[in-house]
Design an enzyme around this catalytic site. Sequence first.
Site, short mmCIF file in Angstrom:
data_model
loop_
_atom_site.label_atom_id
_atom_site.label_comp_id
_atom_site.label_asym_id
_atom_site.label_seq_id
_atom_site.Cartn_x
_atom_site.Cartn_y
_atom_site.Cartn_z
N SER A 59 -33.23 31.94 6.32
CA SER A 59 -33.65 32.22 7.69
C SER A 59 -33.91 30.92 8.45
O SER A 59 -33.03 30.08 8.53
CB SER A 59 -34.87 33.14 7.66
OG SER A 59 -35.04 33.81 8.88
N ASP A 187 -31.00 39.10 7.44
CA ASP A 187 -31.95 38.05 7.06
C ASP A 187 -32.04 37.82 5.55
O ASP A 187 -32.35 38.73 4.78
CB ASP A 187 -33.32 38.46 7.60
CG ASP A 187 -34.38 37.38 7.44
OD1 ASP A 187 -34.07 36.31 6.91
OD2 ASP A 187 -35.53 37.63 7.86
#
Length: 300
Positions: A59, A187
């Site tokens: 991320s 993610d």
Amino acid sequence: MSARDLESVSGSAGTSVVSSSPSFAIAFGGGGARGLAHINVIEALDELGIRPVAISGSSIGAIMGAGMAAGMSGRDIRDYAVATLSRRAEIAARLWRLRPATFGEMFGGGIRFSQFNIEKLLKTFLPEQIPDTFEELPIPLSVTATDFYGQREIPIHEGDLFNAIAASAAIPALFRPVRRDDRVLIDGGIYNPVPFDHLKDKAQFVIGIDVVGGPEGDGRKFPSSIDAMFGASQLMMQSIIATRLRTDPPAIFLRPSVARFGVLDFLRVEQVLRESIGIKDELKRAVDAAIAYTEHAEQE
């Protein structure tokens, strides 16, 4: 030998050779705006003279890792982040350039609440020093994404770099998923918030930096729907991290002081950096302690 005596030299493209000194690899964790604290970590490594032989990220950690892997110093990244994120007019101008050109583009896939195209966003906001492909990076980088339908973690370390970073940072409900190699990716923090396990056997010392944080409050106030969603995600990721730490922890694992910041607090870049500044000395002490412990063990 103190970490401050480390001397690093670069090898051929895509490699890093450390001469007569311990080797380090670093994993930058996910956490949205809290990951701006990674800049202090990169600056500390610069001050120690440490050039990692490998980097992994999830991320926001994939974004910061890409900057470092591209050869940017901590100071370079700090200056760029502050100049870009602390000025509302600059952010507004860049976001305006991302607006849909036509109604067809806006509603072609149906109305999607708060699902921005993160790949376009990254290309608009990330510094030009970050290249198009993994192969162009001076330091090897691996980023993590989550295969939504395959229900598993996907490590990415070659090919299109922006697409990979976008997949790793595609926070559900905020950004639309990213397609890569016929997979729908979201993610990377969902499966692996701090991917230090990707660096096993790549260096003598692996460093993991966790910026996930957790819900804060005194229990008297109910969280909003958004706070509850992000807080639940934090709790889930901390559970994953705790399990991985019990199984095979890195040599150094640190948590900057960023818990009170929200995942979207990017406009508070200077405050995040200021309040997490203590991580620099913490990391330096941890590096010196790790080296001293290893040297002592070797002498026995």
